[in-house]
Scaffold this motif. Structure first.
Motif, mmCIF file in Angstrom:
data_model
loop_
_atom_site.group_PDB
_atom_site.id
_atom_site.type_symbol
_atom_site.label_atom_id
_atom_site.label_comp_id
_atom_site.label_asym_id
_atom_site.label_seq_id
_atom_site.Cartn_x
_atom_site.Cartn_y
_atom_site.Cartn_z
ATOM 1 N N LYS A 106 -43.653 35.940 -104.349
ATOM 2 C CA LYS A 106 -44.092 37.255 -104.824
ATOM 3 C C LYS A 106 -44.894 37.169 -106.111
ATOM 4 O O LYS A 106 -45.900 37.869 -106.282
ATOM 5 C CB LYS A 106 -42.878 38.170 -105.005
ATOM 6 C CG LYS A 106 -42.251 38.614 -103.684
ATOM 7 C CD LYS A 106 -41.142 39.625 -103.893
ATOM 8 C CE LYS A 106 -40.638 40.155 -102.566
ATOM 9 N NZ LYS A 106 -39.581 41.180 -102.724
ATOM 10 N N GLU A 107 -44.448 36.314 -107.018
ATOM 11 C CA GLU A 107 -45.142 36.256 -108.304
ATOM 12 C C GLU A 107 -46.529 35.621 -108.203
ATOM 13 O O GLU A 107 -47.343 35.748 -109.116
ATOM 14 C CB GLU A 107 -44.310 35.488 -109.336
ATOM 15 C CG GLU A 107 -44.045 34.033 -108.984
ATOM 16 C CD GLU A 107 -42.730 33.836 -108.253
ATOM 17 O OE1 GLU A 107 -42.155 32.739 -108.359
ATOM 18 O OE2 GLU A 107 -42.280 34.797 -107.589
ATOM 19 N N GLN A 108 -46.813 34.952 -107.087
ATOM 20 C CA GLN A 108 -48.102 34.286 -106.929
ATOM 21 C C GLN A 108 -49.170 35.180 -106.308
ATOM 22 O O GLN A 108 -50.330 34.783 -106.195
ATOM 23 C CB GLN A 108 -47.937 33.015 -106.088
ATOM 24 C CG GLN A 108 -47.050 31.955 -106.724
ATOM 25 C CD GLN A 108 -47.537 31.497 -108.083
ATOM 26 O OE1 GLN A 108 -48.734 31.423 -108.327
ATOM 27 N NE2 GLN A 108 -46.603 31.224 -108.988
ATOM 28 N N VAL A 109 -48.791 36.378 -105.873
ATOM 29 C CA VAL A 109 -49.791 37.296 -105.309
ATOM 30 C C VAL A 109 -49.893 38.551 -106.186
ATOM 31 O O VAL A 109 -50.176 39.645 -105.711
ATOM 32 C CB VAL A 109 -49.452 37.680 -103.856
ATOM 33 C CG1 VAL A 109 -49.597 36.480 -102.947
ATOM 34 C CG2 VAL A 109 -48.049 38.280 -103.751
ATOM 35 N N ALA A 110 -49.664 38.362 -107.475
ATOM 36 C CA ALA A 110 -49.626 39.493 -108.408
ATOM 37 C C ALA A 110 -50.978 39.832 -109.008
ATOM 38 O O ALA A 110 -51.066 40.667 -109.900
ATOM 39 C CB ALA A 110 -48.615 39.213 -109.524
ATOM 40 N N ASP A 111 -52.056 39.201 -108.535
ATOM 41 C CA ASP A 111 -53.389 39.559 -109.019
ATOM 42 C C ASP A 111 -54.285 39.860 -107.826
ATOM 43 O O ASP A 111 -54.060 39.373 -106.715
ATOM 44 C CB ASP A 111 -53.985 38.442 -109.884
ATOM 45 C CG ASP A 111 -54.248 37.185 -109.096
ATOM 46 O OD1 ASP A 111 -55.357 37.047 -108.547
ATOM 47 O OD2 ASP A 111 -53.338 36.335 -109.025
ATOM 48 N N VAL A 112 -55.289 40.673 -108.055
ATOM 49 C CA VAL A 112 -56.143 41.169 -106.986
ATOM 50 C C VAL A 112 -56.837 40.041 -106.223
ATOM 51 O O VAL A 112 -56.854 40.013 -104.994
ATOM 52 C CB VAL A 112 -57.195 42.153 -107.546
ATOM 53 C CG1 VAL A 112 -58.238 42.494 -106.485
ATOM 54 C CG2 VAL A 112 -56.518 43.435 -108.032
ATOM 55 N N ALA A 113 -57.407 39.080 -106.951
ATOM 56 C CA ALA A 113 -58.177 38.011 -106.304
ATOM 57 C C ALA A 113 -57.316 37.177 -105.362
ATOM 58 O O ALA A 113 -57.724 36.872 -104.232
ATOM 59 C CB ALA A 113 -58.813 37.113 -107.366
ATOM 60 N N THR A 114 -56.117 36.791 -105.812
ATOM 61 C CA THR A 114 -55.230 35.976 -104.977
ATOM 62 C C THR A 114 -54.776 36.748 -103.753
ATOM 63 O O THR A 114 -54.740 36.211 -102.638
ATOM 64 C CB THR A 114 -54.002 35.518 -105.784
ATOM 65 O OG1 THR A 114 -54.440 34.746 -106.902
ATOM 66 C CG2 THR A 114 -53.073 34.663 -104.935
ATOM 67 N N LEU A 115 -54.436 38.010 -103.948
ATOM 68 C CA LEU A 115 -53.976 38.829 -102.827
ATOM 69 C C LEU A 115 -55.090 39.033 -101.809
ATOM 70 O O LEU A 115 -54.868 38.908 -100.597
ATOM 71 C CB LEU A 115 -53.476 40.177 -103.344
ATOM 72 C CG LEU A 115 -52.834 41.107 -102.318
ATOM 73 C CD1 LEU A 115 -51.633 40.438 -101.663
ATOM 74 C CD2 LEU A 115 -52.410 42.414 -102.985
ATOM 75 N N GLN A 116 -56.293 39.295 -102.271
ATOM 76 C CA GLN A 116 -57.437 39.451 -101.370
ATOM 77 C C GLN A 116 -57.672 38.183 -100.560
ATOM 78 O O GLN A 116 -57.854 38.227 -99.337
ATOM 79 C CB GLN A 116 -58.699 39.785 -102.168
ATOM 80 C CG GLN A 116 -58.802 41.229 -102.620
ATOM 81 C CD GLN A 116 -60.078 41.478 -103.397
ATOM 82 O OE1 GLN A 116 -60.538 40.615 -104.150
ATOM 83 N NE2 GLN A 116 -60.660 42.651 -103.224
ATOM 84 N N ASP A 117 -57.677 37.047 -101.236
ATOM 85 C CA ASP A 117 -57.921 35.769 -100.573
ATOM 86 C C ASP A 117 -56.861 35.495 -99.517
ATOM 87 O O ASP A 117 -57.174 35.092 -98.385
ATOM 88 C CB ASP A 117 -57.936 34.642 -101.606
ATOM 89 C CG ASP A 117 -58.116 33.275 -100.969
ATOM 90 O OD1 ASP A 117 -59.210 33.006 -100.426
ATOM 91 O OD2 ASP A 117 -57.166 32.471 -101.011
#
Length: 226
Positions: A106-117
């Motif tokens: 969960k803590e690794q998808v806490a920013d827009v760029a990572t989640l989009q990718d």
């Protein structure tokens, strides 16, 4: 892209929905349990569904929900989120299918760029596994391994394998490891050969199998421990 979200923790669920909106993603359905998200997704299928591994109606409700959804909607992308690197849960997820699935912390998808990718790769049919989970599996008990395939992999081949497990393309791996693409292709061919993966399989399936060969052997106790 349209995404459905299910998590029993209201604060995280609401925060994730806000992050998705900031990333330009339409939140098509929201629920706090597996049964409800199944009903909503069946009625109006999104591109990807994001599930908490541990949520109602069972301790492993997210995985049970993923199994139901994949059986009903084979092309639906599935992203599992967890606070922990739980390798048994990862194995169960991969048994659902190797295309269009992801397991991330969960803590690794806490920013827009990572989640989009992550979402874009899953929607495209890639397999996205948290790098920390891959690293842990590859490092565990490596010295006790007796498999010729495992022992013959070079450190560079293991680096390539880690990035393959993250769903990276050959060009993406080349960029990350500062290698030319032909060198990466040679490393991948060597990995396939050492792990005994048949050339008759599709390119995507062989890439995923390169990681699953380790995981399945370790889980069932009939192969090398990593």
């Amino acid at each position: 892209m349209r995404v459905a979200v299910a998590d029993d923790a209201a604060l995280f669920r609401d925060g994730l929905c806000l992050l998705l909106s900031a990333a330009g993603v339409e939140v098509a359905a929201v629920a706090d349990n597996g049964d409800e998200i199944v009903r909503q997704v069946e009625a109006d299928p999104p591109d990807v569904v994001i599930l908490d591994i541990r949520m109602p109606p069972k301790p492993d409700g997210g995985l049970a929900t993923a199994e139901q959804l994949r059986a009903k909607l084979p092309d639906l992308g599935i992203l599992m989120l967890s606070h922990y690197t739980e390798t048994p849960y990862l194995m169960r997820l991969l048994e659902i299918g190797s295309r269009g699935v992801g397991y991330r912390l969960k803590e690794q998808v806490a920013d827009v760029a990572t989640l989009q990718d992550t979402l874009q790769r899953i929607a495209a049919g890639d397999t996205v596994i948290e790098p920390e989970v891959v690293e842990r599996l590859l490092e565990q008990r490596r010295k006790r391994s007796t498999s010729p395939g495992v022992s013959q992999l070079t450190e560079r081949e293991k680096d390539v394998l880690r990035h393959m497990a993250e769903g990276r393309s050959n060009s993406g791996i080349a960029e990350l490891l500062v290698l030319n693409q032909k060198t990466v292709e040679k490393h991948i061919a060597s990995i396939f050969s050492k792990l005994g993966l048949p050339a008759t399989e599709t390119g995507h399936h062989r890439r995923v199998s390169a990681v699953l060969a380790y995981l399945r052997a370790r889980r069932h106790g009939d192969g090398p421990e990593l």
